[in-house]
Scaffold this active site. Structure first.
Site, short mmCIF file in Angstrom:
data_model
loop_
_atom_site.label_atom_id
_atom_site.label_comp_id
_atom_site.label_asym_id
_atom_site.label_seq_id
_atom_site.Cartn_x
_atom_site.Cartn_y
_atom_site.Cartn_z
N CYS A 155 -24.43 7.30 -37.48
CA CYS A 155 -24.78 5.88 -37.38
C CYS A 155 -24.50 5.47 -35.94
O CYS A 155 -24.42 6.33 -35.06
CB CYS A 155 -24.06 5.03 -38.43
SG CYS A 155 -22.26 5.04 -38.33
N GLY A 156 -24.34 4.18 -35.69
CA GLY A 156 -24.10 3.76 -34.31
C GLY A 156 -22.80 4.34 -33.77
O GLY A 156 -22.74 4.90 -32.69
N THR A 157 -21.74 4.19 -34.58
CA THR A 157 -20.41 4.68 -34.15
C THR A 157 -19.94 5.89 -34.94
O THR A 157 -18.98 6.54 -34.54
CB THR A 157 -19.37 3.58 -34.40
OG1 THR A 157 -19.39 3.28 -35.81
CG2 THR A 157 -19.67 2.33 -33.59
N HIS A 203 -8.89 23.39 -40.16
CA HIS A 203 -7.65 22.94 -40.81
C HIS A 203 -7.91 22.04 -42.01
O HIS A 203 -7.12 22.04 -42.95
CB HIS A 203 -6.78 22.16 -39.81
CG HIS A 203 -6.10 23.06 -38.82
ND1 HIS A 203 -5.10 22.65 -37.98
CD2 HIS A 203 -6.29 24.38 -38.54
CE1 HIS A 203 -4.69 23.66 -37.23
NE2 HIS A 203 -5.40 24.72 -37.54
N ARG A 224 -1.82 27.82 -45.40
CA ARG A 224 -1.05 26.57 -45.58
C ARG A 224 -1.97 25.35 -45.58
O ARG A 224 -1.66 24.33 -46.18
CB ARG A 224 0.00 26.42 -44.48
CG ARG A 224 -0.57 26.25 -43.08
CD ARG A 224 0.53 26.34 -42.03
NE ARG A 224 0.06 25.98 -40.70
CZ ARG A 224 -0.65 26.77 -39.91
NH1 ARG A 224 -1.03 27.97 -40.32
NH2 ARG A 224 -1.02 26.39 -38.70
N HIS A 225 -3.14 25.48 -44.95
CA HIS A 225 -4.08 24.35 -44.91
C HIS A 225 -4.70 24.10 -46.28
O HIS A 225 -5.03 22.97 -46.62
CB HIS A 225 -5.16 24.59 -43.86
CG HIS A 225 -4.58 24.82 -42.50
ND1 HIS A 225 -3.89 23.83 -41.83
CD2 HIS A 225 -4.54 25.91 -41.70
CE1 HIS A 225 -3.46 24.32 -40.67
NE2 HIS A 225 -3.84 25.57 -40.57
C1 RB5 Z 1 -25.50 -0.76 -37.21
O1 RB5 Z 1 -25.72 -1.76 -36.26
C2 RB5 Z 1 -24.09 -0.20 -37.04
O2 RB5 Z 1 -23.17 -1.13 -37.52
C3 RB5 Z 1 -23.96 1.11 -37.79
O3 RB5 Z 1 -24.89 2.00 -37.31
C4 RB5 Z 1 -22.64 1.84 -37.67
O4 RB5 Z 1 -22.18 1.90 -36.36
C5 RB5 Z 1 -21.60 1.46 -38.64
O5 RB5 Z 1 -20.45 1.92 -38.59
#
Ligand code: RB5
Length: 291
Positions: free
Chosen positions: A213-215, A246, A280-281
């Protein structure tokens, strides 16, 4: 270490391989190095019965594939049995060739060396074992008939462009890819896609999943709601390797707005080629699953 690890991994995959090892400077009858036995034991592998033997040309004749750790060792083996040139490789060189369908050329052979940890610390032995393990996994996959890994992939609009590029890239690399959308840059909700990919993984239709996704954050939060999913948000290759090795992570999450495509491909490559260390993991992963 390589002998025991290869035998162990082959057994896991139910591959019937005759695996042996011998040393160019070995003292016949010696047990394995203490640190080697310790790092094998950390993975649940018992090497205590190991006894060294010395490389002999007649012994080499018995095997279809002869794998050395360093180019110095490879040269000595070629000197002992020049008639077996087509069967003697560096471990990592053969693994790379198995991945890419070609032999490594001499000029880059150094890159394929695994240095001998003999006499060094436990950590150095651990690193060598991890390096050997990666090569062993690639070789076994090749020997299994190149059985391809199935990867489920999905994104929202924020990861759409990266997802399209990644699907094409992975297919070009021979992976079997199930693209679960989204299918355009139009706005959509990441939890819907995360659920699709997570289900493909827990139901066993896919070996591993990738969510963008974006992040990468929303995807990882949503995917981890599905029992059996261990989604890891990774924006560097070290985290990607550890997530598999791990944490036995089964979904990789990334942010298109965080990573450039070059690094994203490297992170994905590292994640898909790493394997779970177990030992161990496994106990820790079991605790997560029981929580
Ligand atoms: C979409 O704008 C953004 O919020 C989504 O892609 C993402 O980063 C969510 O965590």
């Amino acid at each position: 270490m390589a002998e025991h690890l290869l035998r162990h991994r082959a057994k896991e995959k139910k591959l019937d391989l005759d695996v042996a090892s011998a040393g160019l400077a070995a003292f016949p009858g010696d047990p394995g190095a203490e640190n080697a036995l310790k790092v094998l034991a950390e993975r649940g592998i018992d090497g205590s019965g190991h006894r060294s033997r010395k490389v002999q040309p007649r012994l080499l004749e018995e095997f279809d594939l002869i794998l050395a750790m360093t180019s110095g060792h490879k040269k000595q083996l070629l000197g002992l049995a020049p008639q077996l040139a087509g069967r003697i490789f560096l471990l990592k060189e053969f693994a790379k060739g198995a991945e890419q369908g070609q032999e490594a050329d001499d000029s880059v052979e150094k890159e394929y060396e695994i240095s001998d940890p003999f006499g060094q610390s436990l950590d150095v032995y651990r690193q060598s074992l991890e390096e050997i393990d990666r090569a062993v996994q690639a070789i076994l996959q090749f020997l299994e008939g190149g059985s391809t890994m199935n990867v489920a992939i999905g994104s929202d609009h924020g990861g759409f462009r990266a997802k399209q590029a990644l699907v094409e890239h992975l297919r070009g690399q021979g992976f079997s890819v199930e693209d679960l959308g989204t299918d355009s840059a139009d706005s959509c909700d990441y939890p819907d896609i995360a659920k699709e990919v997570a289900q493909a993984v827990v139901e066993g239709r896919s070996n591993l999943g990738i969510l963008i996704c974006g992040t990468g954050i929303g995807m990882s939060i949503a995917a981890n709601k599905v029992p059996g999913i261990r989604a890891a948000l990774c924006h560097d290759t070290f985290s990607a390797r550890m997530a598999r090795s791990h944490n036995d992570s089964n979904i990789l999450c990334m942010g298109e707005r965080v990573l450039g495509l070059g690094l994203m491909f490297d992170v994905v490559h590292t994640y898909l080629h790493e394997s779970f260390s177990g030992g161990r993991h496994q106990r820790r992963v079991d605790k997560i699953e029981q929580a």
